[in-house]
Design a protein around this motif. Structure first.
Motif, PDB file in Angstrom:
ATOM      1  N   SER A 271      56.653 -26.704  48.570  1.00  0.00           N
ATOM      2  CA  SER A 271      55.939 -27.821  47.945  1.00  0.00           C
ATOM      3  C   SER A 271      56.724 -29.122  47.988  1.00  0.00           C
ATOM      4  O   SER A 271      56.173 -30.191  47.689  1.00  0.00           O
TER       5      SER A 271
ATOM      6  N   THR B   4      57.320 -25.846  40.053  1.00  0.00           N
ATOM      7  CA  THR B   4      57.951 -24.656  40.635  1.00  0.00           C
ATOM      8  C   THR B   4      58.499 -23.734  39.559  1.00  0.00           C
ATOM      9  O   THR B   4      58.766 -22.556  39.830  1.00  0.00           O
TER      10      THR B   4
ATOM     11  N   LEU C 120      57.000 -32.196  40.498  1.00  0.00           N
ATOM     12  CA  LEU C 120      56.972 -31.109  41.470  1.00  0.00           C
ATOM     13  C   LEU C 120      57.951 -30.008  41.091  1.00  0.00           C
ATOM     14  O   LEU C 120      57.651 -28.815  41.237  1.00  0.00           O
TER      15      LEU C 120
END
Length: 463
Positions: free
Chosen positions: A334, A269, A265
């Motif tokens: 997120s 980003t 994750l």
């Protein structure tokens, strides 16, 4: 409760140095086993290998501010105007350069001594997260450029958003003269190197009395050290130990959270290295990733201590965990489903100037002190070690002659005015910055009160 970084460091280094038992002698006794005490001992020993040095630490080396900060190794360049006002232009330029040199000194030291401090020299981003913050650093960047010491460059907004991993960062500047470290592993690594150099360390050995005679005597619950010279490197605890320093610092928390591992994750980003990101608030939000794929976010200026006393709350989970988590999700939507592994806080010794100060206790020529790092100590503590080791060894150099050795340059109001005033100013800053986040004009009274927090700010203003 042990902060997250120290818990991780102790997992790979669980050995404790023995508590002091009985009476001993030394050339130098250093009280405090954090960054300042360890760097001072190491640098003094490097200059004079025959020096007999003892370190007394009340808990474990690194259990204080050194092992519970965010691990952002920053410089003093963004504070050039204040340095110039306090110390003059020549010293301000020297200190900016010295603070940048400290990054390289620490990098070489950890490599030479095989300290797994997760050192990543990926620079730092100072960003704006509201229109009001845009351009905050422009005047100081121009002043640094004029003197040939500017390491910053402005990046396009899309590049700032990409490198910081968040579209919340609207603008900003980048400097390569910065790094991130695992502070717990760094301080425990310094402890290991100090022991290998022959420096005697006694953990769980708090100072309970100090005789300022010559030689000085430092007493602990089960022993004493008679020393030719003493260095007091206790940081926030100086104010509660020595009455004369009670008004020289304001003790305020820096609160942090860290997530579970989420490397995929984070990569999505754009956060793929060890860059540190700081916004332009008075009490900044700052964040960075860890080597094992977590993200840490922190914020200063939350809990204030009364009368210089370290309250139990400073050793507990952060009471601002919810607010920090909300801020993290605001930067990184997120990550909303990524659990928070831990939160913690700790006492930061904020001086009236925002810079540490050094001197001789009550004018005694053989007892030295240094503290007041104001939440920016990972790099400047190396400089503190340069200065204090110079004083201990009686050297005549730029550090021993520095105006940083003049002691505290300002005081806070007495209690209860200081505590009440701190809360009033803190709340005014929060209202002002909330209005700016919402693109509203802050109340005039909030703008006025916010100007009283100069020492707590991250960067200088031209005025």
């Amino acid at each position: 409760m042990r902060p997250f970084w120290i818990e991780q460091a102790l997992f790979s280094d669980g050995a404790l140095a023995p508590a002091l038992q009985g009476d001993t002698t030394a050339d130098v006794c250093i009280v405090g086993g954090g960054f300042t005490g360890l760097w001072t001992a190491i640098q003094a020993k490097q200059k004079n290998p025959a020096l007999d040095v003892v370190i007394l630490e009340s808990d474990l080396c690194g259990a204080g501010a050194s092992g519970r900060n965010g691990g952002c190794l920053l410089t003093w360049s963004a504070k050039f105007f204040t340095l110039k006002r306090l110390f003059g232009e020549d010293e301000a330029v020297r200190l900016v350069r010295a603070s940048e040199d400290a990054v390289g000194h620490i990098e070489r030291f950890v490599r030479e001594h095989r300290i797994d401090a997760e050192f990543r020299r990926d620079g730092t981003l100072y960003t704006a997260t509201s229109k009001a913050q845009i351009g905050t650093l422009d005047p100081v960047m121009a002043a640094l450029e004029e003197r040939g010491i500017n390491s910053y460059r402005e990046l396009p907004p899309q590049e700032i958003a990409r490198r910081s991993g968040s579209a919340k960062n609207l603008a900003g500047v980048f400097s390569p003269e910065a790094a991130t470290v695992h502070p717990g592993k760094l301080v425990r690594g310094l402890r290991r190197v100090a022991i290998e150099m022959g420096i005697r360390i006694h953990e769980r050995s708090p100072m309970i009395a100090l005789s300022e005679a010559r030689p000085a005597i430092v007493r602990t619950p089960c022993g004493s050290v008679t020393a030719k010279k003493v260095v007091l490197a206790m940081n926030a605890w100086m104010a509660s130990t020595f009455a004369q320093f009670e008004r020289t610092i304001a003790i305020v928390s820096s609160d942090m959270i860290i997530t579970e591992r989420c490397p995929e994750l984070l990569a999505a980003t754009g956060l793929v290295d060890g860059v540190s990101v700081l916004d332009s608030r008075t009490f900044v939000y700052y964040y960075r990733t860890s080597m094992d794929g977590r993200i840490m976010l922190g914020k200063g200026g939350n809990t204030f201590a009364r009368g210089g006393k370290i309250a139990p709350i400073f050793d507990e989970r952060s009471p601002y965990e919810g607010e920090l988590t909300e801020a993290l999700h605001d930067f990184f939507p997120s990550l909303k489903n990524v659990p928070i592994t831990a939160s913690w806080n700790g006492p930061s010794d904020r001086s009236a100037t925002g810079f540490p100060f050094f001197g001789r206790l009550n004018g005694a020529p053989h007892i030295f002190y240094g503290f007041g790092y104001s939440g920016n100590g990972v790099g400047p503590t190396y400089m503190g070690g340069q200065l204090l080791s110079s004083l201990v060894l009686g050297e005549d150099n730029a550090w021993s002659r520095s105006p940083l050795t003049q002691g505290p340059l300002g005081q806070f109001p007495p209690e209860p005015l200081r505590y009440a005033g701190s809360i009033v100013v803190r709340n005014a800053i929060r209202r002002k910055e909330r209005a700016e986040d919402e693109d509203r004009a802050p109340w005039m009274i909030d703008r006025m009160l916010s100007k009283l927090a100069n020492a707590a700010g991250k960067a200088d203003k031209a005025a």
